[in-house]
Design an enzyme around this catalytic site. Structure first.
Site, PDB file in Angstrom:
ATOM      1  N   CYS A 101      -1.311   3.930  -6.795  1.00 17.41           N
ATOM      2  CA  CYS A 101      -2.127   3.110  -5.752  1.00 17.41           C
ATOM      3  C   CYS A 101      -2.202   1.690  -6.171  1.00 17.41           C
ATOM      4  CB  CYS A 101      -3.454   4.037  -5.672  1.00 17.41           C
ATOM      5  SG  CYS A 101      -4.507   2.892  -4.608  1.00 17.41           S
TER       6      CYS A 101
ATOM      7  N   CYS B 294       0.984  -1.135   0.061  1.00 16.17           N
ATOM      8  CA  CYS B 294       0.128  -0.017  -0.034  1.00 16.17           C
ATOM      9  C   CYS B 294       0.610   1.418   0.020  1.00 16.17           C
ATOM     10  CB  CYS B 294      -0.806   0.002   1.454  1.00 16.17           C
ATOM     11  SG  CYS B 294      -1.842   1.521   1.327  1.00 16.17           S
TER      12      CYS B 294
END
Length: 261
Positions: free
Chosen positions: A177, A70
């Site tokens: 992302c 992440c």
């Protein structure tokens, strides 16, 4: 060999699938925080606490390495995760692929969550590696959340909106992302439609997977016999791989033969 991955949600599927391709014999432990997703709008303290919760659930499975799959958690929580788990368990963060995108020497865009777009962290990456190559930051409103729900209409709307903000001269796009890598084909198609040209997409999954194997001294062995296990945690508790994960090729690949959306 056991490798754990943590993320707020399904963004970890891309790195997990990359690891499975590189080491089919590795056991994978996936730990997510659906109750707290998305992490982007949260404070550093909240992100760190939630990432630690995911990591501790995974650490109970005694992994050889812990991948923070992440971008947001890597920015805000990596020091705390390393302080708690290293040196016993190497912790590998995720960095947007700005450096290889800039190396193409063509104009590039960084697609990221609104919370990351314009952040000091992302700006520093661009300043460090762009070396004068034109770069633009593109906020992708609602895209990560749409990917998490496997909401096709919402994904399409969010991708089209971001593509419309991407300059026509863009030659490469950094997927800032991890969720975005799950819909990379749609991103490529909509950018071509919006700009009239094909672009190269740069994700981080393959590089993160390779770095995890390097850190534990295990080379890639895509022909290794056997199939490693898969354990999934949601909010710190054992769970089934979410149905939404099966909407993506990476989720079906991890689940194994016969998996259907």
């Amino acid at each position: 060999m056991r490798i754990a991955l943590v993320d707020s949600g399904l963004g970890l599927l891309a790195a997990s699938a990359a690891l499975r391709r590189m080491r089919p014999d590795a056991d994978l432990v996936l730990s997510t925080d659906p109750g707290g997703m998305p992490w982007g709008p949260r404070s550093t303290e909240s992100i760190t606490a939630r990432a630690l919760g995911c990591a501790r659930a995974a650490a109970a499975e005694e992994p050889d390495a812990l991948v923070v799959a992440c971008n947001t958690a890597s920015v805000h929580a990596l020091p705390a995760l390393r302080a708690e788990f290293e040196p016993a368990v190497p912790v590998i963060g995720t960095v947007p692929a700005v450096k290889p995108a800039a190396a193409t020497a063509g104009p590039f865009a960084v697609w990221a969550t609104p919370a990351t777009t314009g952040s000091p962290y992302q700006r520093r990456l661009i300043e460090e590696f762009a070396h004068g190559v034109p770069a633009v930051e593109v906020p992708c409103h609602g895209l990560a959340e749409a990917v998490e729900r496997a909401d096709e209409a919402a994904v399409t709307a969010a991708v089209k909106a971001a593509a419309a903000l991407t300059p026509q001269e863009t030659a490469a796009v950094v997927l800032g992302c991890t969720h975005y890598e799950l819909v990379s084909a749609r991103i490529r198609d909509h950018i071509r439609e919006a700009t009239g040209r094909a672009v190269t997409l740069f994700g981080s999954a393959e590089a993160v997977a390779a770095q995890a194997l390097r850190r534990i001294g295990r080379p890639a062995a895509p022909d290794a016999p056997g199939r490693g296990g898969l354990r999934f945690f949601a909010d710190g508790r054992p769970a089934e791989l979410p149905r939404a994960a099966l909407a993506y090729a990476e989720g079906r690949f991890l689940r194994g033969p016969g998996a259907t959306p």
